[in-house]
Design a protein around this motif. Structure first.
Motif, PDB file in Angstrom:
ATOM      1  N   THR A  38       0.734  -1.524  -0.255  1.00 33.20           N
ATOM      2  CA  THR A  38      -0.209   0.327  -0.247  1.00 33.20           C
ATOM      3  C   THR A  38       0.728   1.316   0.119  1.00 33.20           C
ATOM      4  OG1 THR A  38      -0.170  -0.611   2.746  1.00 33.20           O
ATOM      5  CG2 THR A  38      -1.874  -1.385   1.091  1.00 33.20           C
ATOM      6  N   ARG A  39       0.536   2.480  -0.615  1.00 32.41           N
ATOM      7  CA  ARG A  39       1.729   3.325  -1.024  1.00 32.41           C
ATOM      8  C   ARG A  39       0.591   4.644   0.235  1.00 32.41           C
ATOM      9  NH1 ARG A  39       2.863   6.811  -6.162  1.00 32.41           N
ATOM     10  NH2 ARG A  39       3.359   8.790  -4.943  1.00 32.41           N
ATOM     11  N   PRO A  40       1.386   5.045   0.887  1.00 31.67           N
ATOM     12  CA  PRO A  40       1.147   6.436   2.120  1.00 31.67           C
ATOM     13  C   PRO A  40       0.107   7.381   1.461  1.00 31.67           C
ATOM     14  CG  PRO A  40       2.618   5.124   3.374  1.00 31.67           C
ATOM     15  CD  PRO A  40       2.898   4.951   1.497  1.00 31.67           C
ATOM     16  N   ASN A  41      -0.662   8.414   1.848  1.00 28.43           N
ATOM     17  CA  ASN A  41      -1.156   8.888   1.177  1.00 28.43           C
ATOM     18  C   ASN A  41      -0.326  10.146   0.616  1.00 28.43           C
ATOM     19  OD1 ASN A  41      -3.465   8.157   1.277  1.00 28.43           O
ATOM     20  ND2 ASN A  41      -4.660   8.689   2.553  1.00 28.43           N
ATOM     21  N   SER A  42       1.007  10.423   1.645  1.00 31.75           N
ATOM     22  CA  SER A  42       1.563  11.422   1.793  1.00 31.75           C
ATOM     23  C   SER A  42       3.012  11.106   1.216  1.00 31.75           C
ATOM     24  CB  SER A  42       2.162  12.056   3.099  1.00 31.75           C
ATOM     25  OG  SER A  42       2.395  11.172   3.239  1.00 31.75           O
ATOM     26  N   PHE A  43       3.201  10.221   0.492  1.00 30.37           N
ATOM     27  CA  PHE A  43       4.350   9.379  -0.289  1.00 30.37           C
ATOM     28  C   PHE A  43       4.403   9.866  -1.576  1.00 30.37           C
ATOM     29  CE2 PHE A  43       7.440   6.185  -2.235  1.00 30.37           C
ATOM     30  CZ  PHE A  43       8.523   5.938  -1.722  1.00 30.37           C
ATOM     31  N   ARG A  44       5.318  10.572  -1.956  1.00 32.95           N
ATOM     32  CA  ARG A  44       5.801  10.978  -2.716  1.00 32.95           C
ATOM     33  C   ARG A  44       7.706  10.564  -3.604  1.00 32.95           C
ATOM     34  NH1 ARG A  44       1.399  11.877  -2.416  1.00 32.95           N
ATOM     35  NH2 ARG A  44       0.206  13.007  -2.639  1.00 32.95           N
ATOM     36  N   PHE A  45       7.353  10.436  -4.338  1.00 34.45           N
ATOM     37  CA  PHE A  45       8.811  10.241  -5.160  1.00 34.45           C
ATOM     38  C   PHE A  45       9.118  10.765  -6.821  1.00 34.45           C
ATOM     39  CE2 PHE A  45       6.289   6.818  -6.490  1.00 34.45           C
ATOM     40  CZ  PHE A  45       6.596   5.683  -7.565  1.00 34.45           C
ATOM     41  N   ARG A  46      10.158  10.897  -7.653  1.00 30.31           N
ATOM     42  CA  ARG A  46      10.321  10.892  -8.341  1.00 30.31           C
ATOM     43  C   ARG A  46      10.697   9.649  -9.499  1.00 30.31           C
ATOM     44  NH1 ARG A  46      15.253  14.931  -8.817  1.00 30.31           N
ATOM     45  NH2 ARG A  46      15.582  13.776  -7.102  1.00 30.31           N
ATOM     46  N   SER A  47      10.022   9.126 -10.462  1.00 30.47           N
ATOM     47  CA  SER A  47      10.764   8.027 -11.416  1.00 30.47           C
ATOM     48  C   SER A  47      11.698   7.962 -11.441  1.00 30.47           C
ATOM     49  CB  SER A  47      10.313   8.259 -12.901  1.00 30.47           C
ATOM     50  OG  SER A  47       8.578   8.197 -12.648  1.00 30.47           O
ATOM     51  N   GLY A  48      12.289   6.404 -10.763  1.00 27.76           N
ATOM     52  CA  GLY A  48      13.527   6.045 -10.625  1.00 27.76           C
ATOM     53  C   GLY A  48      14.653   6.265  -9.201  1.00 27.76           C
ATOM     54  N   GLU A  49      13.568   7.068  -8.168  1.00 28.48           N
ATOM     55  CA  GLU A  49      14.444   7.045  -6.880  1.00 28.48           C
ATOM     56  C   GLU A  49      14.075   5.856  -6.252  1.00 28.48           C
ATOM     57  OE1 GLU A  49      13.985  11.719  -5.616  1.00 28.48           O
ATOM     58  OE2 GLU A  49      12.154  10.262  -5.705  1.00 28.48           O
ATOM     59  N   PHE A  50      14.473   5.225  -5.266  1.00 28.20           N
ATOM     60  CA  PHE A  50      14.275   4.421  -3.724  1.00 28.20           C
ATOM     61  C   PHE A  50      14.044   4.781  -2.807  1.00 28.20           C
ATOM     62  CE2 PHE A  50      19.015   6.128  -3.553  1.00 28.20           C
ATOM     63  CZ  PHE A  50      19.654   5.995  -2.141  1.00 28.20           C
ATOM     64  N   VAL A  51      13.899   4.174  -2.006  1.00 29.74           N
ATOM     65  CA  VAL A  51      13.469   3.849  -0.982  1.00 29.74           C
ATOM     66  C   VAL A  51      14.176   3.305  -0.091  1.00 29.74           C
ATOM     67  CG1 VAL A  51      11.366   2.948  -1.061  1.00 29.74           C
ATOM     68  CG2 VAL A  51      11.597   5.192   0.869  1.00 29.74           C
ATOM     69  N   MET A  52      14.023   3.487   1.900  1.00 27.75           N
ATOM     70  CA  MET A  52      14.645   2.415   2.240  1.00 27.75           C
ATOM     71  C   MET A  52      13.443   1.439   2.936  1.00 27.75           C
ATOM     72  SD  MET A  52      18.108   2.999   3.108  1.00 27.75           S
ATOM     73  CE  MET A  52      17.794   1.953   4.137  1.00 27.75           C
ATOM     74  N   LEU A  53      13.472   0.218   2.596  1.00 32.27           N
ATOM     75  CA  LEU A  53      12.382  -0.809   3.236  1.00 32.27           C
ATOM     76  C   LEU A  53      12.646  -1.969   4.178  1.00 32.27           C
ATOM     77  CD1 LEU A  53       9.402  -1.487   1.610  1.00 32.27           C
ATOM     78  CD2 LEU A  53      10.455  -3.169   0.328  1.00 32.27           C
ATOM     79  N   GLY A  54      12.082  -2.549   5.141  1.00 32.38           N
ATOM     80  CA  GLY A  54      12.269  -3.594   5.216  1.00 32.38           C
ATOM     81  C   GLY A  54      11.049  -3.508   6.507  1.00 32.38           C
ATOM     82  N   LEU A 112      19.640   8.400 -10.305  1.00 33.83           N
ATOM     83  CA  LEU A 112      18.870   7.527 -11.113  1.00 33.83           C
ATOM     84  C   LEU A 112      17.741   8.387 -12.261  1.00 33.83           C
ATOM     85  CD1 LEU A 112      20.045   5.278 -13.208  1.00 33.83           C
ATOM     86  CD2 LEU A 112      18.044   3.849 -11.928  1.00 33.83           C
ATOM     87  N   VAL A 113      17.621   9.401 -11.871  1.00 35.45           N
ATOM     88  CA  VAL A 113      16.331  10.530 -12.336  1.00 35.45           C
ATOM     89  C   VAL A 113      16.662  11.105 -13.595  1.00 35.45           C
ATOM     90  CG1 VAL A 113      15.322  10.216 -10.098  1.00 35.45           C
ATOM     91  CG2 VAL A 113      17.084  11.858 -10.863  1.00 35.45           C
ATOM     92  N   ALA A 114      15.321  11.615 -13.880  1.00 32.54           N
ATOM     93  CA  ALA A 114      15.635  12.508 -15.658  1.00 32.54           C
ATOM     94  C   ALA A 114      16.229  13.838 -14.501  1.00 32.54           C
ATOM     95  CB  ALA A 114      14.287  12.844 -16.012  1.00 32.54           C
ATOM     96  N   ASP A 115      15.937  14.042 -13.887  1.00 36.93           N
ATOM     97  CA  ASP A 115      16.076  15.710 -13.784  1.00 36.93           C
ATOM     98  C   ASP A 115      18.350  15.527 -14.068  1.00 36.93           C
ATOM     99  OD1 ASP A 115      13.879  16.313 -13.122  1.00 36.93           O
ATOM    100  OD2 ASP A 115      14.438  15.907 -10.987  1.00 36.93           O
TER     101      ASP A 115
END
Length: 271
Positions: A38-54, A112-115
Motif C-alpha cells: 500500500t502507498r501512504p497518502n503522503s508518499f511522493r517520489f520521482r521515477s527512478g528513485e529508491f527508498v528504504m524498505l524492511g 537515477l532520475v531524468a532531472d
C-alpha cells in the motif's frame, strides 16, 4: 478460511518510517520475486528513485534500499528483489504474504532520475538482473515520452525465467492508463539472455559490438552518440563500473541532480 490475525508492526521511528501492507507477491524464479505494498497518502517520489524498505527481524528493524518499480502516479508501490538464502533481510522478505506489514522510509531519493540528464533524443535504459526495477517506473512516466523520441529498455539476465514483467514490456506497456499510446510508438524492449537459448543472447556489451542493440525498431545511428543519446545504468557493480568507463571513453559526462549530464547511475548501490 484462514482467520489468523497478525499483530500490528511497531514502527521503529515514526518520523523516518511508515508501515505498509503487502497486497501482492509474485515469485518469478527460484531467486527472484516481486511484491506490491500500500502507498501512504503522503508518499511522493520521482521515477527512478529508491527508498528504504524492511521488516522486523529478531524483533529489530532491518532496512535496505530498494528501487521503486511502480510509476509515480500508482496507488501501490512495487518492488523487485532477489532471494538470498542467507541474506539477513531477503531470507525473511521472500516469505511475505498478502496482509503482512513492512517498514517504508518516508524520504525517497536517488540519482537515477531524468532531472540528472541533459535533453536528448534517445534514452537507453541498460539493466542487468533486478536493475530493471527503477526502469519499470521510468518507462511508465509520461514526462519521459515528452522528453525523448525513443525509450529503449535493455534487460540482460542469465535465464529466461528471470525476465520479470516480460509480457507487459513486450506488449509495449499496453493497458497503461497514461503512456500506452506514446509507448506503442516510442518504447522498445530488448531482453537478452546469457545462459539459455533465446531470440537474443549475450551480454549487453556484445549487442553493442554487433550493433544488434541499434537494429530495428530502434531508429538512428548504429552507435552511441553523446550529442543525442542519454543513458541510465542499473545492475551489478561490475556492470556499472565497466559501462561507466566505456561511456566516459566515448566522451559522455556523468550527470547529477546538481549538474545534468549524458549518463547516470544509481550510486547508492555501487559503493
Amino acid at each position: 478460511m484462514n482467520m489468523e490475525v497478525r499483530p500490528p508492526l511497531r514502527i521503529p521511528d515514526a518520523k523516518a518510517f511508515s508501515t505498509v501492507e503487502v497486497v501482492r507477491v509474485k515469485h518469478w524464479h527460484e531467486h527472484l520475486f516481486s511484491f506490491s505494498v500500500t502507498r501512504p497518502n503522503s508518499f511522493r517520489f520521482r521515477s527512478g528513485e529508491f527508498v528504504m524498505l524492511g521488516m522486523a527481524v529478531d524483533d529489530k528493524p532491518l532496512m535496505r534500499a530498494y528501487s521503486i518499480a511502480s510509476p509515480a502516479y500508482a496507488d501501490e508501490l512495487d518492488f523487485l528483489s532477489v532471494k538470498v538464502p542467507d541474506g539477513p533481510l531477503t531470507s525473511q522478505l521472500q516469505r511475505i504474504r498478502n496482509g503482512d506489514q513492512l517498514y517504508l522510509g518516508r524520504k525517497p531519493t536517488g540519482t537515477l532520475v531524468a532531472d540528472a540528464l541533459l535533453p536528448g533524443r534517445r534514452l537507453f535504459l541498460l539493466a542487468t538482473g533486478t536493475g530493471l526495477a527503477p526502469f519499470l517506473s521510468i518507462a511508465r512516466d509520461p514526462d519521459i515520452y515528452e522528453a525523448y523520441s525513443q525509450v529503449i529498455l535493455v534487460h540482460s539476465v542469465r535465464h529466461v525465467s528471470e525476465l520479470a514483467f516480460r509480457n507487459e514490456l513486450e506488449a509495449q506497456l499496453a493497458g497503461d492508463p497514461l503512456v500506452q499510446d506514446q509507448a506503442l510508438l516510442q518504447f522498445h524492449y530488448i531482453p537478452t539472455v546469457t545462459r539459455e537459448s533465446f531470440r537474443t543472447t549475450g551480454r549487453i556489451q556484445q549487442l553493442i559490438q554487433t550493433e544488434e542493440l541499434f537494429g530495428h525498431p530502434v531508429i538512428g545511428p548504429k552507435c552511441f552518440d553523446p550529442g543525442q543519446d542519454r543513458i541510465m545504468l542499473c545492475g551489478s557493480m561490475e556492470m556499472i563500473k565497466e559501462f561507466s568507463e566505456y561511456f566516459e571513453a566515448l566522451e559522455f559526462q556523468e550527470g547529477s541532480n546538481a549538474a545534468p549530464g549524458q549518463f547516470v547511475i544509481e550510486r547508492a548501490f555501487v559503493g
